[in-house]
Design an enzyme around this catalytic site. Sequence first.
Site, PDB file in Angstrom:
ATOM      1  N   GLY A   1       0.693  -3.847   4.255  1.00 46.59           N
ATOM      2  CA  GLY A   1       0.572  -5.285   4.432  1.00 46.59           C
ATOM      3  C   GLY A   1       1.865  -5.933   4.897  1.00 46.59           C
ATOM      4  O   GLY A   1       2.954  -5.459   4.571  1.00 46.59           O
TER       5      GLY A   1
ATOM      6  N   CYS B   1      -0.864   2.403   6.577  1.00 48.40           N
ATOM      7  CA  CYS B   1      -0.397   1.102   7.029  1.00 48.40           C
ATOM      8  C   CYS B   1      -0.057   0.276   5.793  1.00 48.40           C
ATOM      9  O   CYS B   1      -0.487   0.585   4.686  1.00 48.40           O
ATOM     10  CB  CYS B   1      -1.438   0.411   7.894  1.00 48.40           C
ATOM     11  SG  CYS B   1      -3.019   0.091   7.066  1.00 48.40           S
TER      12      CYS B   1
ATOM     13  N   HIS C   1      -9.171   2.624  -2.683  1.00 46.00           N
ATOM     14  CA  HIS C   1      -7.770   2.346  -2.343  1.00 46.00           C
ATOM     15  C   HIS C   1      -7.154   1.417  -3.387  1.00 46.00           C
ATOM     16  O   HIS C   1      -7.105   0.202  -3.196  1.00 46.00           O
ATOM     17  CB  HIS C   1      -7.725   1.723  -0.954  1.00 46.00           C
ATOM     18  CG  HIS C   1      -6.365   1.285  -0.498  1.00 46.00           C
ATOM     19  ND1 HIS C   1      -5.184   1.833  -0.984  1.00 46.00           N
ATOM     20  CD2 HIS C   1      -5.999   0.335   0.413  1.00 46.00           C
ATOM     21  CE1 HIS C   1      -4.164   1.253  -0.380  1.00 46.00           C
ATOM     22  NE2 HIS C   1      -4.627   0.329   0.455  1.00 46.00           N
TER      23      HIS C   1
ATOM     24  N   CYS D   1       0.804  -1.226   0.000  1.00 42.98           N
ATOM     25  CA  CYS D   1       0.000   0.000   0.000  1.00 42.98           C
ATOM     26  C   CYS D   1       0.836   1.275   0.000  1.00 42.98           C
ATOM     27  O   CYS D   1       0.315   2.355  -0.286  1.00 42.98           O
ATOM     28  CB  CYS D   1      -0.941   0.008   1.203  1.00 42.98           C
ATOM     29  SG  CYS D   1      -2.034  -1.417   1.268  1.00 42.98           S
TER      30      CYS D   1
END
Length: 398
Positions: free
Chosen positions: A386, A384, A354, A94
């Site tokens: 993964g 945040c 997203h 991300c």
Amino acid sequence: MTTLQQAYIVAATRSPIGKAPRGTLAHYRPDDLLATVLQGVLAQAPGLDPAAVEDVIVGCAIPEGPQGFNVARLGLLLAGLPDTVPGATVNRFCASGLTALAMAADRIRVGEADVMIAAGTESMSQVPIFGVTTTFSPRIFERDENLGIAYGMGQTAEQVAEQWKVSREDQDAFALQSHQRALAAQKAGEFNDEILPIEVMRRTPNLASEQVVETRKNFSLDEGPRPDTSMEALAKLKPVFAAKGSVTAGNSSQMSDGAGALLVVSERALKTHKLTPLARFVSFAVRGVPPQIMGIGPKFAIPEVLQRAGLKLDQMGWIELNEAFAAQSLAVIRDLNLNPQVVNPMGGAIALGHPLGATGAIRSATVVHALQRHKLDYGMVTMCVGTGMGAAGIFERV
């Protein structure tokens, strides 16, 4: 000793975000989408010869299928950049788009380049969230603390909701606010400066006439925000990841398709090419956390990036905290005592979407234009990541 240069953003744009897997961009290839935003960002600097671009760094979270084969290089060639321009694809899930920007800025700061493009692209319609052929080495799970890597993202959000005591009602209220803010921003034209309208063509067969019908749509608004969202509607949704959990489709980020790009240059390039800076890329930080509570990552990246910049939290006039899940967003906001008024003033990923590896570039474009529009000094993008990470980057309006 080499004196570090400053890295300036002179152009920033993004596509509208489409809903996956059946939204407007579902059939728009991610390499073509990347090419479109690369053309768009260069069009914002008309005096710059594309041959002056020294590298194109592109974030992509699942670099397989139509966004594989070094999508950065393919995208820039599709965009018509000279074949002398190289490209590299980077993956930090991300935070891929933000990492691409930090890498481009670093090349400039150490004097290895004067003109760079940082970007991100992702089609969650065309490439599954876990990829096609991805497998883990069994050895990674020999340590109990790594078991969280095998959790689905929603399971990690449930872990955060439980440990940080984030209620279902609070998550739904946060999600509703995201939609309301996004809709208000759309109505006010707040996204106009950052969004590059795209003409999307669809071909569908007409069985009766035995012809292929072409339709064209001018796509210029993110299609995720829902005017019909309410606390009552959100409350009716069942938990998705745990039978007695609190994380639902309504308080989680939307699967999406999109791309974004930023043109980053040195002070020397500003003068040589007569470019006007929008923002300075100030600092970047990334930190690891236990995989099973990956959503709490920004809690550790934000203090680190502020320390590196020599700035304080109350100096941030705008914070784009990627809303992977309402649970983790609220946990970070509460633990760091973030000002809710400056966090996602135009909504976040719960409403806007997203598109994984593209989000960092997309939200960076949002911050750059928001700082200019509202005459704010500093802004931040954070998310945040993964497998248990958090990333953050700081921007200064110029």
